[in-house]
Design an enzyme around this catalytic site. Structure first.
Site, short mmCIF file in Angstrom:
data_model
loop_
_atom_site.label_atom_id
_atom_site.label_comp_id
_atom_site.label_asym_id
_atom_site.label_seq_id
_atom_site.Cartn_x
_atom_site.Cartn_y
_atom_site.Cartn_z
CE LYS A 121 -2.95 2.74 3.03
NZ LYS A 121 -3.60 2.83 4.36
CG ASP A 139 -7.63 3.45 0.66
OD1 ASP A 139 -8.36 2.88 -0.18
OD2 ASP A 139 -7.62 4.67 0.84
#
Length: 212
Positions: A121, A139
Protein backbone atom coordinates in the site's frame (compact mmCIF):
# COMPACT_ATOMS: atom_id res chain seq x y z
CA UNK A 1 -21.19 -4.71 -17.92
CA UNK A 2 -17.88 -6.44 -17.45
CA UNK A 3 -15.60 -5.39 -14.57
CA UNK A 4 -13.28 -3.73 -17.09
CA UNK A 5 -16.13 -1.76 -18.65
CA UNK A 6 -17.23 -0.66 -15.17
CA UNK A 7 -13.68 0.35 -14.27
CA UNK A 8 -13.11 2.36 -17.43
CA UNK A 9 -16.42 4.18 -16.99
CA UNK A 10 -15.78 4.73 -13.27
CA UNK A 11 -12.47 6.40 -14.09
CA UNK A 12 -14.29 8.92 -16.31
CA UNK A 13 -17.17 9.57 -13.92
CA UNK A 14 -14.96 10.05 -10.88
CA UNK A 15 -12.67 12.40 -12.78
CA UNK A 16 -15.68 14.53 -13.65
CA UNK A 17 -16.88 14.53 -10.03
CA UNK A 18 -13.46 15.04 -8.42
CA UNK A 19 -11.19 16.83 -10.91
CA UNK A 20 -8.52 17.45 -8.27
CA UNK A 21 -7.19 14.02 -7.34
CA UNK A 22 -4.79 14.77 -4.52
CA UNK A 23 -3.40 12.72 -1.69
CA UNK A 24 -5.09 13.48 1.62
CA UNK A 25 -1.78 13.17 3.48
CA UNK A 26 0.21 16.39 3.63
CA UNK A 27 3.92 16.30 2.82
CA UNK A 28 6.72 18.32 1.24
CA UNK A 29 9.55 15.77 1.04
CA UNK A 30 9.45 12.29 -0.39
CA UNK A 31 10.23 10.57 2.91
CA UNK A 32 7.52 12.59 4.66
CA UNK A 33 4.89 10.86 2.54
CA UNK A 34 6.51 7.54 3.39
CA UNK A 35 6.31 8.25 7.13
CA UNK A 36 2.81 9.76 6.96
CA UNK A 37 1.52 6.66 5.21
CA UNK A 38 3.02 4.46 7.91
CA UNK A 39 1.30 6.61 10.54
CA UNK A 40 -2.04 6.34 8.74
CA UNK A 41 -2.40 2.64 9.55
CA UNK A 42 -5.49 2.37 11.80
CA UNK A 43 -5.58 6.17 12.01
CA UNK A 44 -7.38 8.90 10.07
CA UNK A 45 -5.49 11.03 7.57
CA UNK A 46 -6.80 14.13 9.34
CA UNK A 47 -5.16 13.12 12.62
CA UNK A 48 -1.95 12.15 10.84
CA UNK A 49 -1.77 15.60 9.25
CA UNK A 50 -2.06 17.22 12.68
CA UNK A 51 0.59 14.99 14.23
CA UNK A 52 3.08 15.35 11.40
CA UNK A 53 3.10 19.12 11.76
CA UNK A 54 4.82 18.68 15.12
CA UNK A 55 6.80 15.65 13.96
CA UNK A 56 8.48 17.44 11.05
CA UNK A 57 9.09 20.54 13.15
CA UNK A 58 10.96 18.55 15.79
CA UNK A 59 12.71 16.36 13.22
CA UNK A 60 13.24 18.60 10.16
CA UNK A 61 15.62 16.28 8.28
CA UNK A 62 15.94 12.59 7.56
CA UNK A 63 19.21 12.58 9.48
CA UNK A 64 17.45 13.97 12.56
CA UNK A 65 15.04 11.02 12.43
CA UNK A 66 17.94 8.59 12.16
CA UNK A 67 19.80 10.26 15.05
CA UNK A 68 16.76 10.25 17.35
CA UNK A 69 15.79 7.53 19.74
CA UNK A 70 12.60 5.71 18.73
CA UNK A 71 11.11 6.73 22.07
CA UNK A 72 11.52 10.41 21.12
CA UNK A 73 9.58 9.82 17.92
CA UNK A 74 6.95 7.81 19.77
CA UNK A 75 6.21 10.68 22.14
CA UNK A 76 5.00 12.77 19.21
CA UNK A 77 3.21 10.15 17.14
CA UNK A 78 1.40 8.43 20.03
CA UNK A 79 -2.00 9.98 19.05
CA UNK A 80 -1.85 7.97 15.80
CA UNK A 81 -1.90 4.69 17.71
CA UNK A 82 0.60 1.81 17.63
CA UNK A 83 3.21 4.36 18.62
CA UNK A 84 5.97 1.94 19.60
CA UNK A 85 5.82 -0.04 16.37
CA UNK A 86 5.42 2.97 14.10
CA UNK A 87 8.25 4.88 15.81
CA UNK A 88 10.56 1.90 15.45
CA UNK A 89 9.69 1.57 11.75
CA UNK A 90 10.16 5.29 11.05
CA UNK A 91 13.52 5.33 12.81
CA UNK A 92 14.70 2.20 10.98
CA UNK A 93 13.42 3.51 7.64
CA UNK A 94 15.34 6.77 8.07
CA UNK A 95 18.54 4.87 8.77
CA UNK A 96 17.91 2.52 5.84
CA UNK A 97 17.32 5.36 3.36
CA UNK A 98 20.50 7.11 4.46
CA UNK A 99 22.57 3.92 4.39
CA UNK A 100 21.28 2.47 1.11
CA UNK A 101 19.83 5.32 -0.98
CA UNK A 102 21.70 8.49 0.03
CA UNK A 103 18.59 9.71 1.80
CA UNK A 104 16.33 9.44 -1.24
CA UNK A 105 13.19 7.34 -1.48
CA UNK A 106 13.69 4.75 -4.25
CA UNK A 107 11.33 4.48 -7.20
CA UNK A 108 10.73 0.77 -7.71
CA UNK A 109 8.40 -1.62 -5.93
CA UNK A 110 11.22 -4.06 -5.16
CA UNK A 111 13.39 -1.38 -3.55
CA UNK A 112 10.52 0.19 -1.62
CA UNK A 113 9.47 -3.13 -0.08
CA UNK A 114 12.94 -3.50 1.46
CA UNK A 115 12.42 -0.38 3.59
CA UNK A 116 11.39 -1.20 7.19
CA UNK A 117 7.65 -0.81 7.71
CA UNK A 118 6.81 -0.44 4.02
CA UNK A 119 4.19 -2.71 2.45
CA UNK A 120 2.56 -2.66 -0.95
CA UNK A 121 0.00 0.00 0.00
CA UNK A 122 2.73 2.47 0.98
CA UNK A 123 4.91 1.50 -1.95
CA UNK A 124 2.09 2.03 -4.44
CA UNK A 125 1.28 5.44 -2.96
CA UNK A 126 4.92 6.49 -3.29
CA UNK A 127 5.16 5.21 -6.85
CA UNK A 128 2.01 7.04 -7.88
CA UNK A 129 2.45 10.34 -6.07
CA UNK A 130 6.22 10.82 -6.06
CA UNK A 131 7.19 9.08 -9.30
CA UNK A 132 3.93 9.36 -11.31
CA UNK A 133 3.97 5.63 -12.08
CA UNK A 134 0.93 3.34 -12.37
CA UNK A 135 -0.21 2.44 -8.87
CA UNK A 136 -3.13 0.73 -7.18
CA UNK A 137 -3.42 1.80 -3.53
CA UNK A 138 -5.74 -0.72 -1.88
CA UNK A 139 -6.84 1.09 1.25
CA UNK A 140 -10.20 0.47 2.95
CA UNK A 141 -12.05 2.82 0.57
CA UNK A 142 -10.61 1.18 -2.53
CA UNK A 143 -11.50 -2.30 -1.30
CA UNK A 144 -15.03 -1.34 -0.20
CA UNK A 145 -15.94 0.59 -3.34
CA UNK A 146 -14.38 -1.93 -5.70
CA UNK A 147 -16.64 -4.60 -4.25
CA UNK A 148 -19.76 -2.43 -4.22
CA UNK A 149 -19.28 -1.15 -7.75
CA UNK A 150 -18.56 -4.61 -9.09
CA UNK A 151 -14.92 -4.26 -10.06
CA UNK A 152 -14.17 -7.26 -7.84
CA UNK A 153 -16.48 -9.85 -6.34
CA UNK A 154 -16.18 -10.51 -2.61
CA UNK A 155 -12.42 -9.93 -2.48
CA UNK A 156 -11.28 -8.21 0.70
CA UNK A 157 -7.56 -9.02 0.86
CA UNK A 158 -5.58 -5.94 -0.31
CA UNK A 159 -3.05 -7.83 -2.41
CA UNK A 160 -5.75 -9.76 -4.24
CA UNK A 161 -7.77 -6.59 -4.88
CA UNK A 162 -4.67 -4.92 -6.31
CA UNK A 163 -4.01 -7.92 -8.55
CA UNK A 164 -7.61 -7.87 -9.80
CA UNK A 165 -7.69 -4.12 -10.49
CA UNK A 166 -4.40 -3.80 -12.35
CA UNK A 167 -5.62 -5.41 -15.60
CA UNK A 168 -8.90 -3.47 -15.70
CA UNK A 169 -7.99 0.05 -14.56
CA UNK A 170 -6.10 2.07 -17.21
CA UNK A 171 -2.51 2.28 -15.87
CA UNK A 172 -2.11 5.99 -16.59
CA UNK A 173 -5.25 6.73 -14.54
CA UNK A 174 -4.71 4.24 -11.74
CA UNK A 175 -3.07 6.44 -9.10
CA UNK A 176 -5.57 9.30 -9.47
CA UNK A 177 -8.41 6.76 -9.62
CA UNK A 178 -7.48 5.45 -6.18
CA UNK A 179 -7.33 8.97 -4.74
CA UNK A 180 -10.79 9.63 -6.14
CA UNK A 181 -12.12 6.42 -4.60
CA UNK A 182 -11.01 7.79 -1.23
CA UNK A 183 -12.77 11.10 -1.85
CA UNK A 184 -15.92 9.35 -3.01
CA UNK A 185 -15.81 6.85 -0.17
CA UNK A 186 -15.71 9.64 2.37
CA UNK A 187 -18.31 11.87 0.78
CA UNK A 188 -20.87 9.49 -0.75
CA UNK A 189 -20.14 5.77 -0.67
CA UNK A 190 -19.52 5.69 3.07
CA UNK A 191 -18.96 2.52 5.05
CA UNK A 192 -22.11 2.67 7.15
CA UNK A 193 -24.58 4.20 4.71
CA UNK A 194 -23.91 4.78 1.03
CA UNK A 195 -25.84 7.73 -0.42
CA UNK A 196 -26.77 6.02 -3.67
CA UNK A 197 -29.30 8.70 -4.61
CA UNK A 198 -26.51 11.23 -5.16
CA UNK A 199 -23.80 8.88 -6.41
CA UNK A 200 -22.06 9.74 -9.67
CA UNK A 201 -21.38 6.02 -10.19
CA UNK A 202 -25.00 4.86 -9.89
CA UNK A 203 -25.30 4.16 -13.61
CA UNK A 204 -22.51 1.55 -13.51
CA UNK A 205 -22.64 0.40 -9.86
CA UNK A 206 -23.53 -3.26 -9.50
CA UNK A 207 -24.91 -2.82 -5.98
CA UNK A 208 -27.08 0.16 -6.96
CA UNK A 209 -28.49 -1.75 -9.87
CA UNK A 210 -29.25 -4.79 -7.71
CA UNK A 211 -31.04 -2.62 -5.13
CA UNK A 212 -33.01 -0.61 -7.68
Amino acid sequence: MTPQERAERAVILLEQEYPDAICALQYQKDYELLFATRLSAQCTDARVNIVTQDLYRVFPTLQSFADAEPAEIEQIIRPCGLGNTKARDIHAAAQYLLDHHDGKVPGTMAELLKIPGVGRKTANLILGDIFQKPAIVTDTHCIRLSNRIGLVDGIKEPGKVEKALRPIVPPEASSDFCHRLVLHGRAVCTARKPYCEKCCLAEICKTAQENA
